[in-house]
Motif scaffolding. Sequence first.
Motif, short mmCIF file in Angstrom:
data_model
loop_
_atom_site.label_atom_id
_atom_site.label_comp_id
_atom_site.label_asym_id
_atom_site.label_seq_id
_atom_site.Cartn_x
_atom_site.Cartn_y
_atom_site.Cartn_z
N VAL A 153 42.10 93.99 55.92
CA VAL A 153 43.31 94.58 56.51
C VAL A 153 43.67 93.72 57.70
N ALA A 154 44.83 93.07 57.65
CA ALA A 154 45.30 92.21 58.74
C ALA A 154 46.59 92.79 59.27
N LEU A 155 46.55 93.38 60.51
CA LEU A 155 47.71 93.98 61.16
C LEU A 155 47.89 93.27 62.50
N GLY A 156 48.96 92.56 62.61
CA GLY A 156 49.18 91.82 63.85
C GLY A 156 48.15 90.72 64.00
N ASP A 157 47.52 90.72 65.20
CA ASP A 157 46.50 89.72 65.46
C ASP A 157 45.11 90.21 65.12
N GLU A 158 45.00 91.39 64.59
CA GLU A 158 43.69 91.95 64.28
C GLU A 158 43.49 91.97 62.76
N ALA A 159 42.24 91.74 62.35
CA ALA A 159 41.89 91.76 60.93
C ALA A 159 40.50 92.34 60.78
N ALA A 160 40.31 93.16 59.78
CA ALA A 160 39.01 93.78 59.51
C ALA A 160 38.72 93.71 58.03
N LEU A 161 37.47 93.41 57.70
CA LEU A 161 37.02 93.30 56.32
C LEU A 161 36.17 94.49 55.98
N TYR A 162 36.54 95.18 54.91
CA TYR A 162 35.80 96.35 54.45
C TYR A 162 35.09 95.97 53.14
N ILE A 163 33.75 96.09 53.14
CA ILE A 163 32.97 95.75 51.98
C ILE A 163 31.65 96.49 52.05
N ALA A 164 31.16 96.97 50.93
CA ALA A 164 29.89 97.68 50.89
C ALA A 164 28.74 96.67 51.07
N ASP A 165 27.70 97.10 51.76
CA ASP A 165 26.59 96.19 52.03
C ASP A 165 25.93 95.68 50.75
N PRO A 166 25.67 96.49 49.72
CA PRO A 166 25.07 95.92 48.49
C PRO A 166 25.93 94.83 47.86
N VAL A 167 27.25 95.04 47.93
CA VAL A 167 28.14 94.03 47.35
C VAL A 167 28.07 92.75 48.18
N ALA A 168 28.03 92.88 49.50
CA ALA A 168 27.97 91.70 50.37
C ALA A 168 26.65 90.96 50.18
N GLU A 169 25.56 91.72 50.04
CA GLU A 169 24.28 91.06 49.84
C GLU A 169 24.20 90.34 48.49
N ARG A 170 24.86 90.89 47.50
CA ARG A 170 24.77 90.30 46.15
C ARG A 170 25.75 89.16 45.95
N HIS A 171 26.96 89.32 46.46
CA HIS A 171 28.01 88.35 46.18
C HIS A 171 28.49 87.60 47.41
N GLY A 172 27.96 87.93 48.63
CA GLY A 172 28.40 87.25 49.84
C GLY A 172 29.71 87.81 50.35
N LEU A 173 30.10 87.33 51.52
CA LEU A 173 31.36 87.76 52.12
C LEU A 173 32.48 86.86 51.65
N PRO A 174 33.51 87.42 51.05
CA PRO A 174 34.60 86.57 50.56
C PRO A 174 35.41 85.99 51.71
N ASN A 175 35.85 84.76 51.53
CA ASN A 175 36.70 84.09 52.52
C ASN A 175 38.15 84.49 52.26
N LEU A 176 38.48 85.75 52.60
CA LEU A 176 39.83 86.25 52.36
C LEU A 176 40.74 85.79 53.50
N PRO A 177 41.88 85.22 53.21
CA PRO A 177 42.78 84.77 54.27
C PRO A 177 43.52 85.95 54.90
N ALA A 178 43.68 85.89 56.23
CA ALA A 178 44.47 86.91 56.95
C ALA A 178 45.93 86.49 56.87
#
Length: 564
Positions: A153-178
């Motif tokens: 979620v990128a609103l203005g100058d702020e951005a936050a990434l929402y992802i479940a920990d098991p998914v992050a541990e298994r597949h890593g953190l995606p490089n999603l563009p803001a």
Amino acid sequence: MTTPDLPLPAHGGPPVLGAPAPGPTPAPTTHPAPPTPAPPAPPAPHVPAPHPTGPPPHAPGPPSPEQAAQRRARWGFAARWPLWVRLAAVTTVLIAAGLVLAGVASATLLRRVLVDQVDTKLVAQGEATARSTLWRAAGEQRGPLPTDYAVLVALGDEAALYIADPVAERHGLPNLPALSAQAAQATGQRPFTVGAQGSSASWRAVAYPVQVNHEQAGAVVVALPLGDVEQTTRQMTLVLLGSGVLIVVVGALAGALAVRRSLRPLRQIEATAAAIAAGDLSQRVPQAPLSTEVGRLGAALNGMLAQIEQAFAARGASQARMRQFVADASHELRTPLAAVRGYAELYRTGGPTALDAREALTRVEESAERMGVLVEDLLTLTRLDQAQTDPANARPVRHDVVDLVVVAGDAASDLHALDASRTVSLVGLDGQIAPCLVVGDEHQLRQVLTNLVGNVVAHTPEGTGVELAVGFDHAARAGVVEVRDHGPGIAPEHAARVFERFYRVDPSRTRDSGGAGLGLAIVAAVVAAHHGDVAVTATDGGGTTVRVRIPLAHPGPPATAPAP
């Protein structure tokens, strides 16, 4: 079709980051958004390289002999392999190349299908996931965040990434563009691929613009991991690789066996050729079905070998005949030459009287005449042989229309003149004499009958009756002349050899009862040159009959007559 923007809740409150998810679903973790990659620097202007002022580089010429020899040595090792090894190797390479192409195509198609399925799921559920995440960010929980999604979620100058920990541990953190709202709107909700931090897996993402109070406020990027897709693709690749290796090995072994079995006739041909080279011309290639290339090759080789064997046999027989011919000619010439030399020496020494000298000269003249006749006969046979073996350089045979009745009548007159005590008659084969026209050289045909009549005079007692019969052999389309005598006849063991050169029935080889033994040989050669045949049979009541057949003339004007 334009997708409507996703408005924030009506109270317009800021989203709550990292709010726990209700229920048994694990709470999503809020991660700082990865930094947006800086735009690439503009490329430097292209400055063309200055044109060299010197001469152009030297073009490569043909390879030197040393380079050509090295190239042949580098690639010539395969030429030393047996044919079956090369064929099996080519077959194996083709099978391996086909399997590689099929495996790459299968793996690529499988990955494309699985990615399309992920894209379909992402497009179908991405908007609902984005709304749910925005409500969660605003503090209003409306259901848990799906565990296999990642949402930025990128609103203005702020951005936050929402992802479940098991998914992050298994597949890593995606490089999603803001992305900004305008950038998200430009993507048209088309899925795109991004990488991940801490993993080699990729993610598929889709972007949605966000409006706050009807103003563009930012964007939401929803992503699904491709780890399962890539794992399935790798497993499929390993299966294809293992099965491909097995197929290549089995195909190489089966191809080698099939090629060796198919080339077995060639090894038999090789063994046959080796036996023939050792001198056994009777060897033949085993016959294979003519529908195969090896069968047609074997048939052609057998035909060639048969002709070679016949040629060698004919050459051997010709050499044997030549040796016998030279020996017989030398024997026939030796006696008159010895007589000439003896009488010449006797005359030179002055031993004989005038009467003896006259007798000596007479004997010398007789010996010279005998040698002249022999030389003429040999020259005639040589010309006839040349007409059979080298017709291009031989004297051409005339093709006149000759009446055998006329030729036989003249021969009967000559016989009566030679020996008036003989009864000579000219009869027809069927009882009636009719013109019998054949095609040939009249002079040579007269020589045939002259030799036959002379043979009768030389080998039958005086007063023996002779008949010359002329007629037709309608089955063979030939004219026939038979010279029949009623003398002692010829024994069967001699009848088959009377046409050989220098052969005489008289084993004493005296010249008082016959010539050199070339008369009937000339008859056989002349008849063969006219495409006829001659045979010796026994005369009814005793005696010998010589039967000569010459092809009849074609109906119409003579072959030598001018066209009308």
